[in-house]
Design a protein around this motif. Structure first.
Motif, PDB file in Angstrom:
ATOM      1  N   PRO A 346     -13.087 127.230  -8.795  1.00 39.99           N
ATOM      2  CA  PRO A 346     -12.629 128.621  -8.785  1.00 39.99           C
ATOM      3  C   PRO A 346     -11.182 128.793  -8.337  1.00 39.99           C
ATOM      4  N   ARG A 347     -10.516 127.711  -8.064  1.00 39.57           N
ATOM      5  CA  ARG A 347      -9.079 127.788  -7.776  1.00 39.57           C
ATOM      6  C   ARG A 347      -8.316 128.310  -8.989  1.00 39.57           C
ATOM      7  N   TRP A 348      -8.837 128.029 -10.199  1.00 40.83           N
ATOM      8  CA  TRP A 348      -8.095 128.313 -11.421  1.00 40.83           C
ATOM      9  C   TRP A 348      -8.667 129.534 -12.128  1.00 40.83           C
ATOM     10  N   LEU A 349      -7.794 130.518 -12.365  1.00 43.24           N
ATOM     11  CA  LEU A 349      -8.148 131.727 -13.099  1.00 43.24           C
ATOM     12  C   LEU A 349      -7.375 131.743 -14.410  1.00 43.24           C
ATOM     13  N   LEU A 350      -8.109 131.748 -15.510  1.00 45.63           N
ATOM     14  CA  LEU A 350      -7.529 131.762 -16.856  1.00 45.63           C
ATOM     15  C   LEU A 350      -7.461 133.198 -17.349  1.00 45.63           C
ATOM     16  N   THR A 351      -6.329 133.592 -17.935  1.00 46.57           N
ATOM     17  CA  THR A 351      -6.224 134.939 -18.478  1.00 46.57           C
ATOM     18  C   THR A 351      -5.122 134.991 -19.533  1.00 46.57           C
ATOM     19  N   ASP A 352      -4.935 136.189 -20.095  1.00 47.21           N
ATOM     20  CA  ASP A 352      -3.914 136.391 -21.115  1.00 47.21           C
ATOM     21  C   ASP A 352      -3.296 137.765 -20.908  1.00 47.21           C
ATOM     22  N   GLY A 402     -13.748 122.190 -17.614  1.00 51.07           N
ATOM     23  CA  GLY A 402     -12.590 122.864 -17.064  1.00 51.07           C
ATOM     24  C   GLY A 402     -11.264 122.208 -17.380  1.00 51.07           C
ATOM     25  N   ARG A 403     -11.196 121.394 -18.441  1.00 50.48           N
ATOM     26  CA  ARG A 403      -9.966 120.676 -18.764  1.00 50.48           C
ATOM     27  C   ARG A 403      -9.353 121.119 -20.101  1.00 50.48           C
ATOM     28  N   GLN A 404     -10.054 121.999 -20.831  1.00 47.95           N
ATOM     29  CA  GLN A 404      -9.559 122.510 -22.100  1.00 47.95           C
ATOM     30  C   GLN A 404      -9.772 124.023 -22.171  1.00 47.95           C
ATOM     31  N   VAL A 405      -8.956 124.650 -23.021  1.00 50.77           N
ATOM     32  CA  VAL A 405      -9.031 126.091 -23.239  1.00 50.77           C
ATOM     33  C   VAL A 405      -9.051 126.333 -24.742  1.00 50.77           C
ATOM     34  N   CYS A 406      -9.885 127.263 -25.185  1.00 52.06           N
ATOM     35  CA  CYS A 406      -9.950 127.622 -26.598  1.00 52.06           C
ATOM     36  C   CYS A 406      -9.548 129.084 -26.752  1.00 52.06           C
ATOM     37  N   VAL A 426      -4.740 120.869 -14.157  1.00 52.27           N
ATOM     38  CA  VAL A 426      -5.885 121.014 -13.268  1.00 52.27           C
ATOM     39  C   VAL A 426      -6.290 119.705 -12.597  1.00 52.27           C
ATOM     40  N   ASP A 427      -5.942 118.551 -13.219  1.00 51.29           N
ATOM     41  CA  ASP A 427      -6.296 117.266 -12.619  1.00 51.29           C
ATOM     42  C   ASP A 427      -5.292 116.796 -11.577  1.00 51.29           C
TER      43      ASP A 427
END
Length: 429
Positions: A346-352, A402-406, A426-427
């Protein structure tokens, strides 16, 4: 342009699908990847932006990322829209590889005649249908929640399903026999959990009395034990800036409803001389009263874009009476977007973001909640001629590891899906 050269080198991007057909998934709230991070769910269509009709078909299937990203069609649907697709999603709580999606049905059965859902088993090749369309399936795959897509076509056309004879004109404002239904995915049996009349009476506001009510953004927490949704109402469906919003949670049997936020406010737009056509495509998404895109971070916390204590931000709500509300990315995340936390950290928040009004570029962002640092993954152009109903938001979605985004995008003047590798970021932290 997709990414600057330095971003492309750090976060490699590739397109899924080749040839003349278009591909998209839809919303941001469901992962496209199967449990092995191999198969990627998708819809395949032969146009990029057409006005939808009840006869327009979408092939439903998946890309195999270990077979040259080849698309495999598994079924067909005519129950879809550009924003959310056909609510295609994995039934990850079932054995093997199964997914569900909405379809039209030539039947008068079910609570919403003409619509249902199909469940496809990739391992056996079998498909069977149930009488009720779904909005979201529970992570345990035992039940789903449903609403009337004909009602959504009137109240919020972008996420409804078009009707052969146009929009219904006989919708009651807040009926007692319709609302959020629970669907047993084994038997197909349905149960009304909360009606629109119930919602009008729950912490009632005077602005509700002459308004048309509906529900959207229904989401179920990871353990399938709690549900969130947006209750919306308006006297002017043609103008989204007139929508009023509440964020509510409840148990999956409809009990223990809790009001987390309400953005009821005066609406000068309801004046007789107000012109709804003067409202820009994205003005609604940038309203200071908007409550949008809620999603569970875990079983008891909800991330949402919306106002709290007179100020609009990304807010993290604790689902409890008097629960804490925390600003996420204060002064950094300043625009509405489609946000999800990493499924593994949960450290990483993906958004646009929505398109810049001058450049028509949308940003793809990864936010480090620990270090309070924003990482830009790319910038993607969108055609400014697209309308609310046929636009293409990025709607970023995580892979299981948690290593790719589509994303979905039209920056190459086609509607296609793209995978971005974020592992170097992220790694390394």
């Amino acid at each position: 342009m997709t990414q600057s050269k330095n971003l492309a080198a750090r976060y490699p991007i590739r397109r899924l699908g080749q040839g003349p057909l278009h591909h998209f998934f839809g919303y941001y709230d469901k992962t496209v990847w199967d449990l092995d991070d191999r198969l990627v769910l998708a819809n395949q269509v032969d146009c990029m932006t057409a006005d939808l009709t009840p006869d327009m078909r979408a092939q439903v299937g998946y890309f195999d990322t270990r077979d040259g990203d080849r698309f495999h069609a598994c079924g067909v649907t005519t129950a879809w829209n550009w924003q959310m697709g056909c609510q295609l999603q994995w039934l990850e709580g079932r054995p093997g590889r199964q997914f569900i999606y909405n379809v039209r049905r030539d039947t008068s059965g079910g609570i919403y005649p003409g619509f249902g859902a199909a469940i496809h088993n990739l391992d056996t090749g079998e498909t069977y249908q149930i009488d009720t369309p779904i909005y979201v399936a529970a992570p345990n795959s035992r039940y789903a929640l449903s609403v009337d897509y004909s009602r959504l076509y009137v109240t919020h056309e972008t996420i409804g399903y078009c009707e052969r004879f146009g929009k219904r004109r006989d919708l009651p404002l807040y009926p007692a026999d319709d609302g959020i239904h629970r669907v047993d995915l084994e038997t197909g049996a349905t149960q009304l959990l909360v009606s629109y009349a119930d919602l009008r009476n729950f912490n009632h506001r005077p602005s509700m009395d002459k308004a048309l009510h509906w529900v959207s953004h229904i989401e179920i927490n990871p353990s399938s034990s709690r549900v969130l949704f947006l209750h919306r109402w308006t006297e002017r469906v043609e103008d989204e800036t007139c929508f009023l919003h509440r964020l509510i949670t409840m148990d999956p049997d409809g009990r223990n409803m809790r009001l987390l936020e309400c953005s009821d406010h005066p609406l000068p737009q309801l004046a007789d001389d107000f012109d709804p056509t003067a409202v820009g495509t994205y003005d609604y998404e940038k309203s200071e009263y908007q409550i949008s895109h809620p999603l569970w971070r875990d079983d008891s916390h909800i991330i949402v874009w919306g106002p709290h204590d007179g100020s609009i931000h990304y807010h993290l709500y604790t689902d409890a009476d008097g629960g804490a509300v925390e600003i996420i990315g204060d002064g950094i995340l300043t625009e509405n977007g489609h946000m999800t936390y990493s499924p593994v950290n949960p450290r990483w928040l993906l958004t646009d973001t929505y398109p810049d009004p001058h450049t028509n570029e949308r940003l793809l962002i990864l936010y480090d909640c620990d270090q309070r640092v924003l990482h830009e993954l790319g910038s993607f152009y969108t055609d400014p001629g697209l309308r609310k109903e046929n636009r293409c938001d990025l709607h970023p979605r995580w892979s299981r590891d948690g290593r790719q985004v589509c994303i979905d995008s039209v920056h190459e003047h086609e509607r296609q899906m793209y995978v971005i590798d974020v592992s170097t970021l992220v790694d390394s932290r």
